[in-house]
Motif scaffolding. Structure first.
Motif, short mmCIF file in Angstrom:
data_model
loop_
_atom_site.label_atom_id
_atom_site.label_comp_id
_atom_site.label_asym_id
_atom_site.label_seq_id
_atom_site.Cartn_x
_atom_site.Cartn_y
_atom_site.Cartn_z
N THR A 124 0.83 -1.18 -0.15
CA THR A 124 0.09 -0.05 -0.05
C THR A 124 0.83 1.12 -0.15
N VAL A 125 0.53 2.34 -0.16
CA VAL A 125 0.99 3.44 -0.12
C VAL A 125 1.92 3.64 1.35
N GLU A 126 1.54 3.51 2.37
CA GLU A 126 2.04 3.44 3.57
C GLU A 126 3.03 2.57 3.77
N GLY A 127 2.48 1.33 3.37
CA GLY A 127 3.44 0.22 3.69
C GLY A 127 4.80 0.44 2.60
N GLU A 128 4.65 0.85 1.27
CA GLU A 128 5.72 1.31 0.53
C GLU A 128 6.62 2.32 1.37
N ALA A 129 6.09 3.37 1.83
CA ALA A 129 6.79 4.36 2.48
C ALA A 129 7.63 3.75 3.65
N THR A 130 6.95 2.87 4.19
CA THR A 130 7.80 2.23 5.50
C THR A 130 8.83 1.42 4.87
N ALA A 131 8.68 0.61 3.68
CA ALA A 131 9.52 -0.07 3.09
C ALA A 131 10.62 0.71 2.73
N HIS A 132 10.75 1.80 2.22
CA HIS A 132 11.65 2.48 1.84
C HIS A 132 12.53 3.04 3.10
N TYR A 133 12.00 3.69 4.06
CA TYR A 133 12.66 4.06 5.17
C TYR A 133 13.32 2.78 5.87
N LEU A 134 12.72 1.64 5.87
CA LEU A 134 13.48 0.39 6.53
C LEU A 134 14.64 0.03 5.70
N ALA A 135 14.67 0.19 4.28
CA ALA A 135 15.61 -0.11 3.45
C ALA A 135 16.96 0.72 3.94
N GLN A 136 16.50 2.18 4.06
CA GLN A 136 17.82 3.13 4.44
C GLN A 136 18.18 2.69 5.83
N VAL A 137 17.33 2.23 6.99
CA VAL A 137 17.89 1.78 8.14
C VAL A 137 18.70 0.66 7.85
N ALA A 138 18.47 -0.25 6.95
CA ALA A 138 19.29 -1.52 6.79
C ALA A 138 20.64 -1.07 6.21
N ARG A 139 20.43 -0.27 5.27
CA ARG A 139 21.82 0.16 4.59
C ARG A 139 22.64 0.84 5.55
N GLN A 140 22.22 1.78 6.58
CA GLN A 140 23.02 2.37 7.52
C GLN A 140 23.85 1.55 8.41
N HIS A 141 23.13 0.20 8.60
CA HIS A 141 23.74 -0.77 9.38
C HIS A 141 24.67 -1.70 8.69
N GLY A 142 24.79 -1.49 7.25
CA GLY A 142 25.55 -2.61 6.42
C GLY A 142 24.77 -3.73 6.22
N VAL A 143 23.46 -3.78 6.39
CA VAL A 143 22.77 -5.21 6.10
C VAL A 143 22.05 -4.84 4.84
N ARG A 144 21.83 -6.16 3.94
CA ARG A 144 21.23 -5.96 2.68
C ARG A 144 19.72 -6.09 2.90
N PRO A 145 18.98 -5.05 2.27
CA PRO A 145 17.61 -5.09 2.56
C PRO A 145 16.98 -5.83 1.21
N SER A 146 16.16 -6.73 1.37
CA SER A 146 15.42 -7.36 0.23
C SER A 146 13.89 -7.25 0.31
N ARG A 147 13.03 -7.34 -0.63
CA ARG A 147 11.52 -7.04 -0.58
C ARG A 147 10.98 -8.16 -1.26
N LEU A 148 9.60 -8.45 -0.63
CA LEU A 148 9.07 -9.61 -1.63
C LEU A 148 8.64 -9.15 -2.82
N ALA A 149 8.44 -10.32 -3.83
CA ALA A 149 8.30 -9.98 -5.28
C ALA A 149 6.87 -9.69 -5.46
N HIS A 150 6.82 -8.47 -6.30
CA HIS A 150 5.11 -8.18 -6.58
C HIS A 150 5.03 -8.54 -8.20
N GLY A 151 3.76 -8.98 -8.29
CA GLY A 151 3.50 -9.29 -9.64
C GLY A 151 2.26 -9.97 -9.79
N VAL A 152 1.94 -10.78 -10.74
CA VAL A 152 0.76 -11.60 -11.07
C VAL A 152 0.85 -12.68 -10.08
#
Lengths: 198, 198
Positions: free
Chosen positions: B146-174
Motif C-alpha cells: 500500500t502507499v503507507e507500506g511502501e513508504a515504510t519499506a523505503h524507510y526500512l531499506a535506508q535503516v538497513a543500509r545504515q547498518h551495512g545490512v542487505r535489504p530485500s523486498r517480497l516480489a510483486h507481480g501476477v
C-alpha cells in the motif's frame, strides 16, 4: 511455529463457535488482543458465567439462570395463551417480531423417534400438567413446517383437545415481499389451497 | 423481553468479535448452551487468560506471554535473516505459507504521521539496536504493498543500509493462478516492468 502457545490455544478454543474456522478464529483473536482487550475480558467473564449458571426454566424449558424464567414470572403476560416452539431461538424470533403477550413452552427438539426424541424428551408431561391447570385456553403451535415439525404439531393438537384447549397453528403461505414466480411449489400449492375470502 | 438476563448479556458481549452482529451472536450463544458447554467453558478460560497474560515480545514485538517469545528463543532458527512485517497476522501468514527459518520483527503498524505513527511507535529504535548487534545480514521487508507500506519499506531499506545490512523486498507481480485479463492495471504494469529473464 507460533510466537505464543497461549495464542494458539485461544485460536483453537474460538473454533468451537459455529461458522468459525481457523482463519476467522485467528482474526478474532488478533482483533481482541490488538484493539479490544476490555471486550475480550468481558466476554470471558460472561461466557464462563453463562455456561455455568444458565439452565432451563422449570415451567417453560427455555434458557434461564433462575428456576423459573423472567418471562414465566412476569404477571403482566396473558396466562390464557401458550405458544409452543421447538427451540429457544424460535421463541426469540417470535418475541422480537410479533406483539404476542402470552407465555411460551419450549420443546427443545421435535418428535423424532429415530433420534430417541419422544413425548417424554420434549417435556410433554410438563405441558400436559400445564394445560390441566385450566388457565390456558389457546395452544398456539409454532413448530417448524418440516415433516417432523408437522408430526409434532399434529400430536400437540391432540394433547390440547384432550384438555379442552383450542389448538391453533401459524399461517403458512406466500412470504410478504416474496414473488410468486420464485416461491417453491409446495408453498405456492399450499397458499393456493388455503386461499381466504377478502 | 427475554427469558434470561445473563443470556442477553452474553449475546451483547459476543458482539465484540469482528464480523459478529446481533443475529450471529444469538446463534453462537444458543449453540454453545445447547450443544457445547465444555467448549464454551474452555473458551472462557483461554480468553480470560490470553487477555490477561499475552503482551508483546521484547525482542520482536510479536504477541507473547513471556518476555521473549518462543520463536525468538528458538536457537534452531537462522539468526542471519530478519523479516519485518506490519502486523502479527502477516507474520502468521508468512510462517504458514513459506519455509522461512529466520526471525521476525513486527512493527505493529506502518509509518503514518497523520495517525501519529512515527519510527518510534513502530519500535524502529529496537530494530536499529538489533541490526547493530551485527548478526543479521539480510533484512527481508514484507510490509504491505500500500502507499503507507511502501513508504515504510523505503524507510526500512535506508535503516538497513545504515547498518551495512542487505535489504530485500517480497516480489510483486501476477499472483499464481491469476488470469492476466482480470488483474488490476497497477499490478500488471508492475509485473510487466519487472519481467525476469528465463
Amino acid at each position: 511455529m507460533s510466537s505464543s502457545t497461549l495464542l494458539d490455544e485461544l485460536i483453537e478454543a474460538l473454533r468451537c463457535l459455529p461458522g468459525v474456522g481457523a482463519k476467522t478464529a485467528q482474526r478474532m483473536a488478533h482483533h481482541l488482543l490488538e484493539r479490544n482487550r476490555d471486550g475480550g475480558r468481558r466476554l470471558a467473564t460472561k461466557l464462563g458465567d453463562a455456561m455455568q449458571r444458565i439452565g432451563n426454566c422449570q415451567r417453560c424449558r427455555n434458557f434461564s439462570e433462575s428456576e423459573v424464567c423472567a418471562l414465566c414470572r412476569n404477571a403482566s403476560r396473558e396466562a390464557q395463551q401458550l405458544c409452543v416452539v421447538e427451540m429457544p431461538a424460535d421463541q426469540a424470533a417470535i418475541e422480537q417480531a410479533t406483539g404476542y403477550r402470552g407465555h411460551y413452552f419450549v420443546l427443545l427438539g421435535r418428535l423424532s423417534p429415530l433420534d430417541g426424541l419422544g413425548p417424554k424428551e420434549l417435556g410433554l408431561d410438563l405441558l400436559s400438567a400445564r394445560l390441566a391447570e385450566g388457565e390456558v385456553t389457546e395452544l398456539i403451535i409454532a413448530t417448524n413446517p418440516t415433516v417432523e415439525g408437522e408430526a409434532t404439531a399434529h400430536y400437540l393438537a391432540q394433547v390440547a383437545r384432550q384438555h379442552g384447549v383450542r389448538p391453533s397453528r401459524l399461517a403458512h403461505g406466500v412470504p410478504l415481499g416474496g414473488e410468486l414466480e420464485y416461491i417453491d411449489r409446495g408453498t405456492l400449492a399450499h397458499a393456493f389451497g388455503s386461499r381466504l375470502d377478502v
